[in-house]
Write a protein that holds these residues in place. Structure first.
Motif, PDB file in Angstrom:
ATOM      1  N   LEU A  51       1.015  -1.120   0.160  1.00  0.00           N
ATOM      2  CA  LEU A  51      -0.057  -0.013   0.009  1.00  0.00           C
ATOM      3  C   LEU A  51       0.919   1.268   0.101  1.00  0.00           C
ATOM      4  N   PRO A  52       0.263   2.477  -0.561  1.00  0.00           N
ATOM      5  CA  PRO A  52       0.937   3.622  -0.159  1.00  0.00           C
ATOM      6  C   PRO A  52       1.134   3.649   1.257  1.00  0.00           C
ATOM      7  N   SER A  53       2.380   3.820   1.828  1.00  0.00           N
ATOM      8  CA  SER A  53       2.548   3.648   3.147  1.00  0.00           C
ATOM      9  C   SER A  53       3.821   4.500   3.531  1.00  0.00           C
ATOM     10  N   GLY A  54       3.943   4.706   4.846  1.00  0.00           N
ATOM     11  CA  GLY A  54       5.299   5.569   5.359  1.00  0.00           C
ATOM     12  C   GLY A  54       5.309   6.038   6.909  1.00  0.00           C
ATOM     13  N   LYS A  55       6.418   6.139   7.176  1.00  0.00           N
ATOM     14  CA  LYS A  55       6.659   6.494   8.705  1.00  0.00           C
ATOM     15  C   LYS A  55       5.956   7.994   9.194  1.00  0.00           C
ATOM     16  N   VAL A  56       5.350   7.740  10.433  1.00  0.00           N
ATOM     17  CA  VAL A  56       4.898   8.839  11.016  1.00  0.00           C
ATOM     18  C   VAL A  56       6.128   9.708  11.585  1.00  0.00           C
ATOM     19  N   GLU A  57       6.219  10.687  11.368  1.00  0.00           N
ATOM     20  CA  GLU A  57       7.493  11.737  11.928  1.00  0.00           C
ATOM     21  C   GLU A  57       7.138  11.815  13.374  1.00  0.00           C
ATOM     22  N   PRO A  58       7.927  12.177  14.200  1.00  0.00           N
ATOM     23  CA  PRO A  58       7.774  12.580  15.697  1.00  0.00           C
ATOM     24  C   PRO A  58       7.061  13.828  15.792  1.00  0.00           C
ATOM     25  N   GLY A  59       5.850  13.441  16.603  1.00  0.00           N
ATOM     26  CA  GLY A  59       4.988  14.567  16.930  1.00  0.00           C
ATOM     27  C   GLY A  59       3.837  14.674  15.976  1.00  0.00           C
ATOM     28  N   GLU A  60       3.919  14.092  14.895  1.00  0.00           N
ATOM     29  CA  GLU A  60       2.985  14.223  13.708  1.00  0.00           C
ATOM     30  C   GLU A  60       1.647  13.331  14.075  1.00  0.00           C
ATOM     31  N   ALA A  61       0.468  13.667  13.888  1.00  0.00           N
ATOM     32  CA  ALA A  61      -0.595  12.984  13.946  1.00  0.00           C
ATOM     33  C   ALA A  61      -0.712  11.924  12.802  1.00  0.00           C
ATOM     34  N   LEU A  62      -1.482  10.623  13.276  1.00  0.00           N
ATOM     35  CA  LEU A  62      -1.612   9.784  12.457  1.00  0.00           C
ATOM     36  C   LEU A  62      -2.248   9.879  10.997  1.00  0.00           C
ATOM     37  N   ASP A  63      -3.417  10.947  11.000  1.00  0.00           N
ATOM     38  CA  ASP A  63      -4.094  11.392   9.885  1.00  0.00           C
ATOM     39  C   ASP A  63      -3.315  12.239   9.089  1.00  0.00           C
ATOM     40  N   THR A  64      -2.532  13.204   9.650  1.00  0.00           N
ATOM     41  CA  THR A  64      -1.575  14.099   9.086  1.00  0.00           C
ATOM     42  C   THR A  64      -0.420  13.161   8.131  1.00  0.00           C
ATOM     43  N   ALA A  65       0.027  12.260   8.644  1.00  0.00           N
ATOM     44  CA  ALA A  65       0.918  11.376   8.155  1.00  0.00           C
ATOM     45  C   ALA A  65       0.591  10.675   7.010  1.00  0.00           C
ATOM     46  N   LEU A  66      -0.588  10.178   7.177  1.00  0.00           N
ATOM     47  CA  LEU A  66      -1.249   9.426   6.008  1.00  0.00           C
ATOM     48  C   LEU A  66      -1.518  10.238   4.875  1.00  0.00           C
ATOM     49  N   ILE A  67      -2.011  11.415   4.983  1.00  0.00           N
ATOM     50  CA  ILE A  67      -2.425  12.411   3.998  1.00  0.00           C
ATOM     51  C   ILE A  67      -1.087  12.869   3.415  1.00  0.00           C
TER      52      ILE A  67
END
Length: 149
Positions: A51-67
């Motif tokens: 799937l299109p996917s990737g790491k969540v940056e420190p302090g980043e919200a899951l929804d923001t990271a997904l977008i």
């Protein structure tokens, strides 16, 4: 639509479980097909489709990271996060306990797909036996069940 409180609950549970790295993935659908990306051969788990996917940056919200990750990896703009489809754990190439949270997303337009980090992409029929790992197959099975409800 996914409730904002769910994102916080998922992060809290991952923290309690000792997860070291959070990852997000999105199912992008166009009609009866879903977008799959092929990892470069020389990368961790090279050659697999995912799937299109990737790491969540420190302090980043899951929804923001997904977008952000869908945009970075495909050039597509997420318009709605529809459903949470579960997670799976794995050990990253750097040895970190990782958890990938998976969501069904809508995009503003299904193309053009512009790859940044993958060698190839394809639109696969949702009812096919998709060429992905067993963990991702389980996510697609949950997605199919969600669609039938």
């Amino acid at each position: 639509m996914v409730e904002n409180s769910l994102f916080a609950e998922l992060v809290a549970q991952a923290d309690a479980d000792g997860v070291q790295q959070l990852v997000v993935g999105g199912i992008v659908r166009d009609g009866n097909t879903v977008l799959l990306l092929q990892r470069p051969d020389d990368d961790f788990m090279g050659g697999i489709f995912e799937l299109p996917s990737g790491k969540v940056e420190p302090g980043e919200a899951l929804d923001t990271a997904l977008i952000r990750e869908v945009k970075e990896e495909t050039g597509l703009d997420v318009s709605v996060i529809r459903h949470y489809l579960g997670s799976f754990d794995y050990t990253s190439g750097s040895g970190k306990k990782s958890r990938q949270f998976n969501f069904a997303v809508d995009v503003a337009a299904a193309g053009p797909v512009v790859l940044q980090e993958h060698d190839a992409y394809g639109w696969a029929a949702l009812d096919d036996d998709l060429p992905v790992t067993d963990a991702v197959k389980a996510v697609f099975n949950e997605y199919r069940e969600t669609l039938s409800r």
